[in-house]
Write a protein that holds these residues in place. Structure first.
Motif, PDB file in Angstrom:
ATOM      1  N   GLY A   1       0.803  -1.216   0.000  1.00 20.43           N
ATOM      2  CA  GLY A   1       0.000   0.000   0.000  1.00 20.43           C
ATOM      3  C   GLY A   1       0.842   1.275   0.000  1.00 20.43           C
ATOM      4  N   LEU A   2       1.989   1.241   0.680  1.00 23.76           N
ATOM      5  CA  LEU A   2       2.839   2.443   0.700  1.00 23.76           C
ATOM      6  C   LEU A   2       3.342   2.781  -0.708  1.00 23.76           C
ATOM      7  N   ASP A   3       3.592   1.720  -1.481  1.00 23.72           N
ATOM      8  CA  ASP A   3       4.028   1.959  -2.877  1.00 23.72           C
ATOM      9  C   ASP A   3       2.913   2.622  -3.677  1.00 23.72           C
ATOM     10  N   VAL A   4       1.680   2.238  -3.355  1.00 25.95           N
ATOM     11  CA  VAL A   4       0.540   2.848  -4.057  1.00 25.95           C
ATOM     12  C   VAL A   4       0.486   4.343  -3.716  1.00 25.95           C
ATOM     13  N   LEU A   5       0.624   4.652  -2.419  1.00 20.09           N
ATOM     14  CA  LEU A   5       0.548   6.067  -2.024  1.00 20.09           C
ATOM     15  C   LEU A   5       1.693   6.873  -2.638  1.00 20.09           C
ATOM     16  N   GLU A   6       2.852   6.258  -2.692  1.00 20.14           N
ATOM     17  CA  GLU A   6       3.982   6.976  -3.301  1.00 20.14           C
ATOM     18  C   GLU A   6       3.705   7.241  -4.784  1.00 20.14           C
ATOM     19  N   ALA A   7       3.144   6.229  -5.458  1.00 17.02           N
ATOM     20  CA  ALA A   7       2.838   6.406  -6.882  1.00 17.02           C
ATOM     21  C   ALA A   7       1.770   7.476  -7.075  1.00 17.02           C
ATOM     22  N   VAL A   8       0.792   7.523  -6.190  1.00 19.37           N
ATOM     23  CA  VAL A   8      -0.249   8.557  -6.283  1.00 19.37           C
ATOM     24  C   VAL A   8       0.378   9.936  -6.061  1.00 19.37           C
ATOM     25  N   SER A   9       1.263  10.020  -5.063  1.00 18.71           N
ATOM     26  CA  SER A   9       1.882  11.337  -4.793  1.00 18.71           C
ATOM     27  C   SER A   9       2.763  11.769  -5.959  1.00 18.71           C
ATOM     28  N   THR A  10       3.399  10.799  -6.591  1.00 20.69           N
ATOM     29  CA  THR A  10       4.219  11.130  -7.764  1.00 20.69           C
ATOM     30  C   THR A  10       3.339  11.690  -8.880  1.00 20.69           C
ATOM     31  N   ALA A  11       2.204  11.036  -9.114  1.00 23.19           N
ATOM     32  CA  ALA A  11       1.295  11.497 -10.175  1.00 23.19           C
ATOM     33  C   ALA A  11       0.760  12.891  -9.855  1.00 23.19           C
ATOM     34  N   LEU A  12       0.465  13.143  -8.584  1.00 29.72           N
ATOM     35  CA  LEU A  12      -0.022  14.479  -8.204  1.00 29.72           C
ATOM     36  C   LEU A  12       1.077  15.517  -8.376  1.00 29.72           C
ATOM     37  N   CYS A  13       2.277  15.118  -8.031  1.00 28.02           N
ATOM     38  CA  CYS A  13       3.427  16.041  -8.074  1.00 28.02           C
ATOM     39  C   CYS A  13       3.695  16.557  -9.484  1.00 28.02           C
ATOM     40  N   VAL A  14       3.483  15.702 -10.493  1.00 27.59           N
ATOM     41  CA  VAL A  14       3.734  16.140 -11.869  1.00 27.59           C
ATOM     42  C   VAL A  14       2.413  16.478 -12.572  1.00 27.59           C
ATOM     43  N   GLY A  15       1.361  16.684 -11.774  1.00 31.81           N
ATOM     44  CA  GLY A  15       0.056  17.024 -12.336  1.00 31.81           C
ATOM     45  C   GLY A  15      -0.180  18.530 -12.360  1.00 31.81           C
ATOM     46  N   SER A  16      -1.464  18.919 -12.234  1.00 33.53           N
ATOM     47  CA  SER A  16      -1.818  20.339 -12.298  1.00 33.53           C
ATOM     48  C   SER A  16      -1.443  21.048 -10.995  1.00 33.53           C
ATOM     49  N   THR A  17      -1.515  22.386 -11.007  1.00 29.69           N
ATOM     50  CA  THR A  17      -1.187  23.156  -9.798  1.00 29.69           C
ATOM     51  C   THR A  17      -2.151  22.773  -8.664  1.00 29.69           C
ATOM     52  N   ALA A  18      -3.412  22.579  -9.020  1.00 27.81           N
ATOM     53  CA  ALA A  18      -4.387  22.203  -7.996  1.00 27.81           C
ATOM     54  C   ALA A  18      -4.002  20.875  -7.361  1.00 27.81           C
ATOM     55  N   MET A  19      -3.551  19.940  -8.168  1.00 28.78           N
ATOM     56  CA  MET A  19      -3.138  18.623  -7.660  1.00 28.78           C
ATOM     57  C   MET A  19      -1.928  18.768  -6.746  1.00 28.78           C
ATOM     58  N   GLN A  20      -1.018  19.631  -7.152  1.00 22.26           N
ATOM     59  CA  GLN A  20       0.183  19.839  -6.336  1.00 22.26           C
ATOM     60  C   GLN A  20      -0.188  20.470  -4.989  1.00 22.26           C
ATOM     61  N   ARG A  21      -1.090  21.458  -5.043  1.00 18.75           N
ATOM     62  CA  ARG A  21      -1.513  22.117  -3.794  1.00 18.75           C
ATOM     63  C   ARG A  21      -2.212  21.119  -2.862  1.00 18.75           C
TER      64      ARG A  21
END
Lengths: 611, 480
Positions: free
Chosen positions: A365-385
């Motif tokens: 599950g931690l790998d899933v959360l890391e992958a989600v955070s990675t996707a948010l990090c390179v996503g839109s400004t709203a996602m980053q915020r």
């Protein structure tokens, strides 16, 4: 002069020479030509001479035939040498000159010949010659164009790939005709490279070749041709067929082509593959596609897979891990997307963050959360915020992504206000073997910040390379976007990796901190060559007055230690030192060094001198 | 005497020696560096692997003929220590005035005595050991007989029945020609046999075999002429032992005579104070001679005559024989020796100075270019019809334009006489025709091309291969 007769005679004599002089006596075909020669000999004595010689040959015996044939051959060749055609009838068209700025041909033979040999022969050590020559700009010589193109067929594929990727693009599409003239539909190894390069240089011109390759090409050529498809609607049917081919590489190439097409059927094929075992083959196409239907299907697949995992009663970690792996693959397909559908899908996954944290599997599950955070990090400004706002509730695995998102979405001072406090918990690097779990979360966050910012560019790069199919080829160094307050805090706390990374020229505080580190180096207290190299790199970058002396000290110090292998990294910095100061100092140093190390320093010193 | 990096690179036998020499200077391996008070000699002590440092020197007593000496055992010449000494000078190491060490001055003295002796001997009429010469010529005549036997056997056998195995057997027998003082004849026979196998010794493919038939037929004719002319020449020398080697034709070289500079001087084949510009350069592997051959193509700036330098490096001693390199300056030569030959004779010199190429040099070269293709073609044909002539003569041609006719590259002169450009049959030099379309447009009209002529026996066409374009401001090399 009747050239036609002479040519006939030449052909007959050549035939006899090929068969052997034993067939010459009485040769009736040559004999038939003698009267014609004799007739022409009445007007021109040279024909009479040829007639005499031909008669001698025909009348010769087995014993004398060889001499007679040699006489005849010498004579006829001498005559024909004077009869060679020269001109060429027809309209003289101007050459379409492809002047692409490579006209230098003043490289000496001693330099250019080994390079040509490296490109055109086999054996070890050639890749180094090619790479070194490329770095020295030797390929900007028009004489190297052809050998470079031929090197696409090199048996050592690393050379061929390097040439295709780095060298040949220098010449632009001026080399297209040459590539085309050498292209062989049935070929292997170099030919697929040739086709793809032709397509890269001029997609329109290469199109007929691509189509022909699909029908008649060898297996390797067909795969390369499929990789070139997807730019025209007429490719659809073929690509759909090939997406079901037996060979994996053909299916992968076809799916990639389909991802470039804007067609319902292409989208359906990609959607079908989401639920198929071929998902791994389709990651890149699913990531690159612009089809809203396919993207929506990926979102649904992520939702379904997440629900399946979280509701599963499976106890076997390995089986569960396989399901998580599939989810991670699907998450790769939405990494780098900024649409609202992706946003909602990722937020939904974060809603269940506690469940994910508790999911034990490999991957878990931690790998899933890391992958989600990675996707948010390179996503839109709203996602980053969103990620920044949630970071206190997320595990340490998501922390760097949150920090990077803050750097991208917030003002530098706001980033410091949000994350600066973590650094205050820093008490130095953890001992080897200590896991992040076993530490205080704030210290773990501080340590992540120090590792990440302190290792700056290298860390960022390796991280980006982990992001599959990430579009940013050259990420920015994170330290360049940070508030100066970070440096002040790092100096105050004496966090050296951060000082090295954040130090700026002309800042008294950072200069003093660097001077202190240099003093320790001079006193021999510092032994870690990575730290030494880093310090010197920074001193050079900041044009610090102690840069050269630090280099001299470091080389001398490392030359006495058993860890002299670290010199490799250090010596590469010599070329960046101030020339006037560094040359005499290093020359003096060399005399004190052991022979082997002196040799290494000399090579870099010559490089500095040649700049 | 100005010593710069280009000078040192030209003096070094190869790139490794230059690199190693430079490293010695940088590592400050020279414990002492000196020069004589007249600055004619520079010397130093270089710490090597032995206990005692090596004494190396660069002697510029004759500036165009520097002499490098070193006490190290290296067979490379000049060795890395002498090269390092020159680098030490370039890089501004401190040299001091000092008396020349005895070991160098004695060698210098010896060399001077030898040079004086040579000079005196050069003025004396050459003594011929008649019985030794007669013995040698008889051996050569026996060699010619052997060559004739082998050639006749080859003709009886037929070109179509030759193969790689037979070719190798003939080459083994041909070694006797080398023993009979006929290395040139041996190479001529190898020029025939080497046609029948690939570079790595493999058998030719069927297509490959057919493509060499015409060339093989021509080579047989050459061997036949060499036998006839060689025998007549040797007999004339046997009859008259005082007779000097033939200089009107290249027959002596064909038989393998190694010309001494003195012989060339005696024959009047020497010019004084000549300036040469290298127009093209090439290095190729001559399987027939078992040597790497460095070939420079030079033009005499004053007369426009094209000569070639050839540096033969036998496989066995590649490491020790200095390789030639492309040369981008004007060579100033006190005494230029020319070998017997007609169109593009081999040239040689014993020492030279250099200066940068100026616009006036390029203008002079361009002025020497032949403007009339028809006249040149006539001259070429007249030359190549002789079986023992150089079949690929070189000319510098002025063209009005170079363009395409039905897919072929064609050069046209002002009178619209044309010549086809082709690489076929000239594999010793890198391909160059394809480079024409990569040249700036300005280099394809009203320019000067350095061209090698070649008669294609199968196509029955006389063509040219472009080696360089001489523009107003530069020489664009198309080979090496």
């Amino acid at each position: 002069m009747s050239i036609a007769v002479l040519n006939q005679v030449y052909d007959e004599v050549r035939r006899i020479a090929i068969a052997g002089s034993a067939v010459a006596p009485g040769d009736f075909r040559l004999k038939k030509l003698i009267p014609l020669l004799e007739q022409a000999g009445k007007k021109s004595p040279v024909f009479a001479k040829v007639a005499d010689s031909a008669t001698s040959l025909v009348d010769s015996s087995e014993k004398t035939a060889s001499t007679a044939l040699l006489e005849m051959g010498t004579l006829i060749n001498s005559i024909l040498y004077t009869q060679g055609e020269t001109g060429l009838e027809g309209k003289l068209e101007p050459i379409v000159s492809k002047d692409f700025g490579v006209s230098r041909t003043q490289t000496s033979a001693r330099l250019i010949k080994p390079l040509i040999e490296a490109l055109t022969t086999t054996g070890s050590g050639r890749l180094e010659v090619v790479k070194d020559s490329h770095a020295r700009g030797l390929f900007k010589d028009l004489r190297l164009i052809r050998p470079a193109i031929l090197a696409l067929d090199d048996v050592y594929s690393e050379i061929a790939d390097f040439i295709a990727a780095e060298v040949l693009p220098i010449y632009g599409n001026a080399i297209y005709p040459e590539l085309e003239s050498q292209f062989d539909l049935k070929g292997k190894s170099g030919q697929p490279r040739r086709l793809e390069l032709m397509h890269r240089l001029d997609p329109v011109k290469a199109r007929p070749w691509v189509q022909l390759a699909l029908d008649e090409g060898s297996k390797e050529i067909r795969v390369a041709a499929i990789r070139c498809l997807g730019t025209s609607a007429e490719d659809l049917t073929f690509l759909l067929e090939q997406s079901k081919a037996k060979a994996k590489d053909v299916r992968a190439a076809a799916l990639e082509g389909l991802s470039r097409l804007d067609a319902k059927d292409a989208s359906n094929a990609l959607i079908a593959v989401i639920h198929h075992s071929d998902l791994e083959l389709a990651l890149r196409p699913l990531h690159n596609t612009e089809s809203p239907d396919v993207i929506a299907a990926v979102h649904s697949a992520i939702d379904e897979q997440a629900k399946k995992i979280l509701s599963s009663k499976e106890k076997d970690k390995s089986k569960l891990g396989k399901e998580v792996s599939r989810l991670l693959s699907l998450l790769q397909c939405v990494t780098d997307r900024k649409d609202t559908g992706t946003e909602e899908t990722l937020y939904a996954l974060l809603e269940d963050r506690r469940k994910w944290e508790g999911l034990k599997a490999d991957p878990g599950g931690l790998d899933v959360l890391e992958a989600v955070s990675t996707a948010l990090c390179v996503g839109s400004t709203a996602m980053q915020r969103k990620l920044v706002s949630l970071h206190p509730e997320l595990p340490i695995e998501c922390f760097w992504n949150a920090f990077e998102s803050a750097c991208a979405a917030l003002k530098p001072d706001d980033v410091f206000a949000t994350f600066g406090a973590y650094l205050k918990s820093y008490t130095g690097p953890s001992k080897k073997g200590a896991t992040k779990k076993s530490k205080d979360i704030n210290h773990a966050r501080a340590e992540t910040l120090v590792e990440a910012i302190g290792d700056g560019y290298r860390w960022t790069r390796s991280r980006y390379s982990r992001l599959a199919y990430h579009a940013h080829a050259e990420p920015k160094t994170i330290s360049s976007t940070l508030s100066p307050k970070w440096l002040d805090l790092a100096i105050e706390m004496d966090v050296r990796p951060l000082i090295l990374q954040l130090a700026v020229s002309g800042n008294k505080k950072s200069n003093d901190a660097l001077a202190k580190m240099y003093k320790e180096l001079a006193d021999g207290k510092s032994k870690d060559f990575y730290q030494i190299s880093e310090l010197i790199e920074v001193l050079i970058r900041l044009q610090h007055p102690d840069a050269t002396d630090a280099m001299v000290q470091a080389i001398e110090g490392l030359s006495k230690s058993t860890a002299s292998y670290g010199l490799y990294w250090l010596l590469r910095l010599i070329k960046n030192l101030p020339k006037d100061e560094a040359i005499p100092k290093l020359e003096t140093l060399i005399t004190r060094l052991p022979e082997k190390i002196a040799e290494q320093v000399v090579d870099h010193l010559i490089e500095l001198k040649q700049q | 005497m100005e010593i710069d990096e280009e000078f040192v690179l030209a003096a070094a036998p190869n790139t490794d020696a230059a690199k190693n020499g430079r490293a010695l200077a940088i590592k400050k391996k020279f414990t002492k560096l000196h020069y004589s008070d007249d600055e004619s000699i520079w010397f130093g002590y270089c710490q090597g692997s032995g206990k005692e440092p090596y004494l190396c020197s660069a002697d510029f007593a004759v500036p165009e003929k520097p002499v490098y000496r070193c006490s190290c055992p290296s067979r490379q010449f000049p060795c890395k220590h002498s090269i390092g000494l020159l680098y030490a000078k370039i890089e501004g190491h401190a040299f001091t005035v000092c008396e020349i060490p005895e070991s160098i001055s004695s060698k210098r003295e010896k060399a001077k005595v030898q040079a004086d002796k040579k000079k005196v001997e050069a003025d004396k009429p050459k003594q011929v050991n008649k019985s030794a010469l007669a013995k040698k010529i008889k051996a050569q005549l026996d060699g010619i007989d052997l060559l004739e036997t082998l050639t006749r056997d080859l003709v009886r056998l037929g070109i179509g029945n030759m193969n790689a195995k037979l070719a190798k057997e003939i080459e083994d027998q041909a070694k006797q020609l080398g023993d009979a003082y006929l290395p040139g004849a041996q190479a001529a026979l190898r020029n025939y046999t080497k046609l029948f196998y690939e570079d790595d010794g493999r058998e030719l493919s069927n297509v490959g075999r057919e493509s060499i038939f015409s060339e093989a037929f021509d080579q047989l004719g050459r061997l036949h002429s060499l036998i006839g002319k060689g025998r007549a020449y040797l007999k004339s020398r046997l009859d008259d032992p005082e007779l000097a080697p033939e200089t009107e034709t290249a027959i002596a070289a064909w038989l393998g005579h190694a010309w001494q500079l003195r012989e060339l001087k005696d024959a009047g084949l020497v010019e004084e104070n000549v300036e040469l510009v290298q127009l093209a350069f090439n290095t190729h592997d001559d399987v027939a001679r078992q040597e790497i051959v460095d070939t420079g193509i030079w033009m005499n700036v004053a007369t426009g005559r094209i000569g070639i330098t050839q540096n033969f490096r036998p496989y066995k001693s590649l490491k020790y024989v200095k390789s030639d390199d492309s040369f981008f300056q004007v060579a100033q030569i006190k005494e230029l020796y020319t070998y017997p030959g007609t169109l593009n004779p081999r040239i040689r010199w014993d020492g030279m100075l250099s200066r940068p190429i100026e616009a006036k040099d390029l203008a002079a070269i361009r002025k020497h270019a032949r403007v009339d293709f028809a006249e040149t073609i006539k001259e070429v044909k007249n030359h190549i019809k002789s079986p023992l002539s150089d079949k690929c003569p070189l000319f510098v041609l002025r063209f009005a334009r170079i363009g395409m006719v039905n897919g072929s590259l064609v050069a046209e002169d002002a009178k619209q006489q044309r010549l086809v450009l082709a690489d076929a049959g000239m594999t010793d030099e890198p391909r160059s025709c394809h480079l024409m379309q990569l040249l700036p447009q300005a280099y394809l009209t009203e320019q000067v091309v350095v061209a090698r002529f070649k008669h294609d026996l199968d196509a029955k066409r006389l063509q040219i291969k472009p080696l360089a374009i001489v523009a107003e401001n530069e020489i664009v090399r198309l080979t090496l």
